[in-house]
Design a protein around this motif. Structure first.
Motif, mmCIF file in Angstrom:
data_model
loop_
_atom_site.group_PDB
_atom_site.id
_atom_site.type_symbol
_atom_site.label_atom_id
_atom_site.label_comp_id
_atom_site.label_asym_id
_atom_site.label_seq_id
_atom_site.Cartn_x
_atom_site.Cartn_y
_atom_site.Cartn_z
ATOM 1 N N ASN A 139 0.817 -1.226 0.000
ATOM 2 C CA ASN A 139 0.000 0.000 0.000
ATOM 3 C C ASN A 139 0.845 1.268 0.000
ATOM 4 O O ASN A 139 0.572 2.221 0.730
ATOM 5 C CB ASN A 139 -0.933 -0.007 1.214
ATOM 6 N N GLY A 140 1.891 1.284 -0.816
ATOM 7 C CA GLY A 140 2.726 2.467 -0.921
ATOM 8 C C GLY A 140 3.703 2.666 0.210
ATOM 9 O O GLY A 140 4.390 3.696 0.271
ATOM 10 N N ILE A 141 3.808 1.706 1.112
ATOM 11 C CA ILE A 141 4.709 1.792 2.261
ATOM 12 C C ILE A 141 5.841 0.794 2.083
ATOM 13 O O ILE A 141 5.603 -0.386 1.807
ATOM 14 C CB ILE A 141 3.961 1.484 3.575
ATOM 15 N N THR A 142 7.090 1.252 2.218
ATOM 16 C CA THR A 142 8.261 0.389 2.094
ATOM 17 C C THR A 142 9.079 0.469 3.381
ATOM 18 O O THR A 142 9.418 1.568 3.833
ATOM 19 C CB THR A 142 9.136 0.808 0.903
ATOM 20 N N HIS A 143 9.399 -0.712 3.963
ATOM 21 C CA HIS A 143 10.167 -0.782 5.195
ATOM 22 C C HIS A 143 11.406 -1.647 5.010
ATOM 23 O O HIS A 143 11.336 -2.726 4.408
ATOM 24 C CB HIS A 143 9.325 -1.383 6.326
ATOM 25 N N ALA A 144 12.530 -1.197 5.546
ATOM 26 C CA ALA A 144 13.724 -2.034 5.601
ATOM 27 C C ALA A 144 13.434 -3.285 6.423
ATOM 28 O O ALA A 144 12.683 -3.238 7.408
ATOM 29 C CB ALA A 144 14.875 -1.260 6.223
ATOM 30 N N ALA A 145 14.044 -4.405 6.000
ATOM 31 C CA ALA A 145 13.716 -5.687 6.606
ATOM 32 C C ALA A 145 14.964 -6.511 6.894
ATOM 33 O O ALA A 145 16.018 -6.312 6.278
ATOM 34 C CB ALA A 145 12.775 -6.479 5.693
ATOM 35 N N ALA A 205 10.651 7.725 10.295
ATOM 36 C CA ALA A 205 10.843 7.749 8.844
ATOM 37 C C ALA A 205 9.535 7.480 8.117
ATOM 38 O O ALA A 205 8.616 6.851 8.657
ATOM 39 C CB ALA A 205 11.889 6.728 8.429
ATOM 40 N N THR A 206 9.449 7.947 6.878
ATOM 41 C CA THR A 206 8.282 7.650 6.049
ATOM 42 C C THR A 206 8.529 6.451 5.143
ATOM 43 O O THR A 206 7.581 5.812 4.688
ATOM 44 C CB THR A 206 7.905 8.861 5.184
ATOM 45 N N GLU A 207 9.785 6.145 4.861
ATOM 46 C CA GLU A 207 10.134 5.044 3.975
ATOM 47 C C GLU A 207 11.556 4.588 4.305
ATOM 48 O O GLU A 207 12.397 5.393 4.714
ATOM 49 C CB GLU A 207 10.059 5.483 2.517
ATOM 50 N N SER A 208 11.846 3.294 4.124
ATOM 51 C CA SER A 208 13.213 2.809 4.345
ATOM 52 C C SER A 208 13.446 1.536 3.552
ATOM 53 O O SER A 208 12.516 0.795 3.241
ATOM 54 C CB SER A 208 13.464 2.554 5.834
ATOM 55 N N MET A 209 14.727 1.291 3.209
ATOM 56 C CA MET A 209 15.152 0.085 2.513
ATOM 57 C C MET A 209 16.537 -0.295 3.003
ATOM 58 O O MET A 209 17.374 0.576 3.240
ATOM 59 C CB MET A 209 15.214 0.286 0.995
ATOM 60 N N ALA A 210 16.794 -1.586 3.139
ATOM 61 C CA ALA A 210 18.131 -2.089 3.431
ATOM 62 C C ALA A 210 18.707 -2.704 2.170
ATOM 63 O O ALA A 210 18.041 -3.507 1.512
ATOM 64 C CB ALA A 210 18.098 -3.125 4.552
ATOM 65 N N TRP A 211 19.949 -2.329 1.824
ATOM 66 C CA TRP A 211 20.553 -2.765 0.571
ATOM 67 C C TRP A 211 21.629 -3.835 0.748
ATOM 68 O O TRP A 211 21.952 -4.539 -0.202
ATOM 69 C CB TRP A 211 21.173 -1.574 -0.159
ATOM 70 N N ALA A 212 22.218 -3.931 1.945
ATOM 71 C CA ALA A 212 23.319 -4.874 2.139
ATOM 72 C C ALA A 212 23.434 -5.214 3.615
ATOM 73 O O ALA A 212 22.909 -4.497 4.484
ATOM 74 C CB ALA A 212 24.635 -4.296 1.619
ATOM 75 N N ALA A 213 24.154 -6.314 3.913
ATOM 76 C CA ALA A 213 24.359 -6.751 5.292
ATOM 77 C C ALA A 213 25.764 -7.316 5.432
ATOM 78 O O ALA A 213 26.268 -7.997 4.539
ATOM 79 C CB ALA A 213 23.321 -7.808 5.676
ATOM 80 N N THR A 226 13.887 7.752 4.572
ATOM 81 C CA THR A 226 13.423 9.085 4.212
ATOM 82 C C THR A 226 12.794 9.753 5.429
ATOM 83 O O THR A 226 11.880 9.201 6.050
ATOM 84 C CB THR A 226 12.403 9.015 3.073
ATOM 85 N N PHE A 227 13.318 10.930 5.768
ATOM 86 C CA PHE A 227 12.805 11.730 6.873
ATOM 87 C C PHE A 227 12.458 13.111 6.326
ATOM 88 O O PHE A 227 13.322 13.805 5.791
ATOM 89 C CB PHE A 227 13.858 11.887 7.976
#
Length: 347
Positions: A99-105, A122-130, A140-141
């Motif tokens: 629903n338009g919401i993205t969360h880092a996981a 934050a309004t949105e977040s993503m994790a790219w690497a570990a 995004t803030f």
């Protein structure tokens, strides 16, 4: 047990590298299985592959053990879509969406282990690497993207954004090193950090229009830099002055996505089609991994590499002209053979 879409294909091919005159045999393993449609490999560690597989039109965070039958679905059912972008020793990082919401996981090998890393403000977040129990990405803030470092929990986040940057994102990690980019003085610049915003080092080559760092290992960083506004695959060794242009002759554009033990992978636009690429430290060592694939695969990209004392694994995706799906792909070869056949470093 699902049927491997490409089981009946010849999965091993000899790849001849005309630039340096030697041949390496690569085992090519398509990871997509029915009833999956599209699939993409984004990360690899010791033969374990992370990415996404589409079922019922939805991308689902996925793990493969290097053969398509050994697939683990990490998708949390409360979310519409999910993707694995990075793999650590016993965990995975990526993001979920609905629903338009993205969360880092964050996961630990099962869908039930899902951890929502999203910062509360934050309004949105993503994790790219570990790497080493840490995750990196972006949040995004107040409409500003900030490079973020997590330590496994949503409250542990650290803002890596350099002072004065209008936006930033962290894309890769290795041990205590994080890499990404920041928009500073009107220009996108490749950045390296070691755990805090005050540690940032600009990797940006001063003669380039823009630059982004996408991956890191203990001694190298890779990404791309703009040369006359054309993306060139880039290699660094911790400073802007160390920049090496990996762009192969004849390519329209190129990107390096990951590096390990002196080898780099990515993709190049050759005559309008992307081809998966492997380098060992310089532009003349460019290897077109597309040539190892059966002819039904028309385009390909390499996203990650893992090198150990036994095997070298490269993972990415390729477009299958028969099924008309993009399929997660693993290229696998003997590390000893690769080491003996290249001018790269001793492993």
């Amino acid at each position: 047990m699902p049927t491997n879409l490409a089981r009946c294909l010849g999965l091993t091919a000899a790849l001849v590298l005309p630039d340096i005159g030697w041949a390496v045999t690569w085992e090519v393993i398509p990871l997509g299985t029915e009833p999956m449609t599209h699939s993409y490999a984004k990360a690899v560690r010791a033969g374990i592959v992370g990415g996404e597989a589409y079922l019922d039109g939805r991308p689902r965070a996925s793990l493969w053990s290097g053969v398509s039958e050994a697939w683990t679905d990490l998708h949390p059912p409360q979310w519409y879509a999910s993707v694995v972008m990075g793999i650590d020793a016993d965990s995975q990082a990526g993001y979920v969406h609905t629903n338009g919401i993205t969360h880092a996981a964050h996961w630990f090998g099962t869908s039930d282990s899902f951890v929502d890393l999203h910062p509360a403000s934050a309004t949105e977040s993503m994790a790219w690497a570990a790497s080493d129990g840490k995750e990196v990405g972006v949040a995004t803030f107040a409409n500003q993207d900030k490079a973020i470092l997590w330590f496994g929990t949503p409250d542990s986040w650290v803002d890596l954004t350099p002072f004065g940057a209008t936006s930033a994102s962290a894309h890769g990690a290795w041990g205590g090193i994080q890499v990404g980019s920041a928009y500073i003085s009107g220009k996108g610049r490749a950045i390296l950090w070691t755990g805090s915003p005050l540690t940032y080092v600009e990797l940006h080559p001063p003669t380039c229009n823009f630059s982004v760092a996408l991956g890191a290992s203990s001694h190298e960083q890779v990404g791309y830099a703009g040369v006359a506004n054309i993306s060139h695959a880039a290699l660094w060794k911790g400073t802007s002055d160390s920049w090496i242009d990996l762009h192969p002759a004849g390519a329209k554009s190129s990107v390096a996505t990951a590096t390990m033990m002196g080898y780099q992978v990515g993709y190049c636009d050759m005559n309008g089609d992307d081809v998966a690429a492997l380098w060992s430290g310089s532009a003349p060592t460019f290897t077109n991994l597309q040539k190892a694939l059966p002819v039904r695969y028309l385009e390909s990209r390499a996203e990650a590499i893992w090198v150990d004392g036994v095997y070298t694994y490269v993972v990415g995706s390729a477009y299958d002209s028969v099924t008309r799906y993009t399929v997660a792909i693993m290229w696998k070869t003997s590390t000893k053979n690769l080491r003996l056949k290249t001018a790269g470093p001793s492993l």
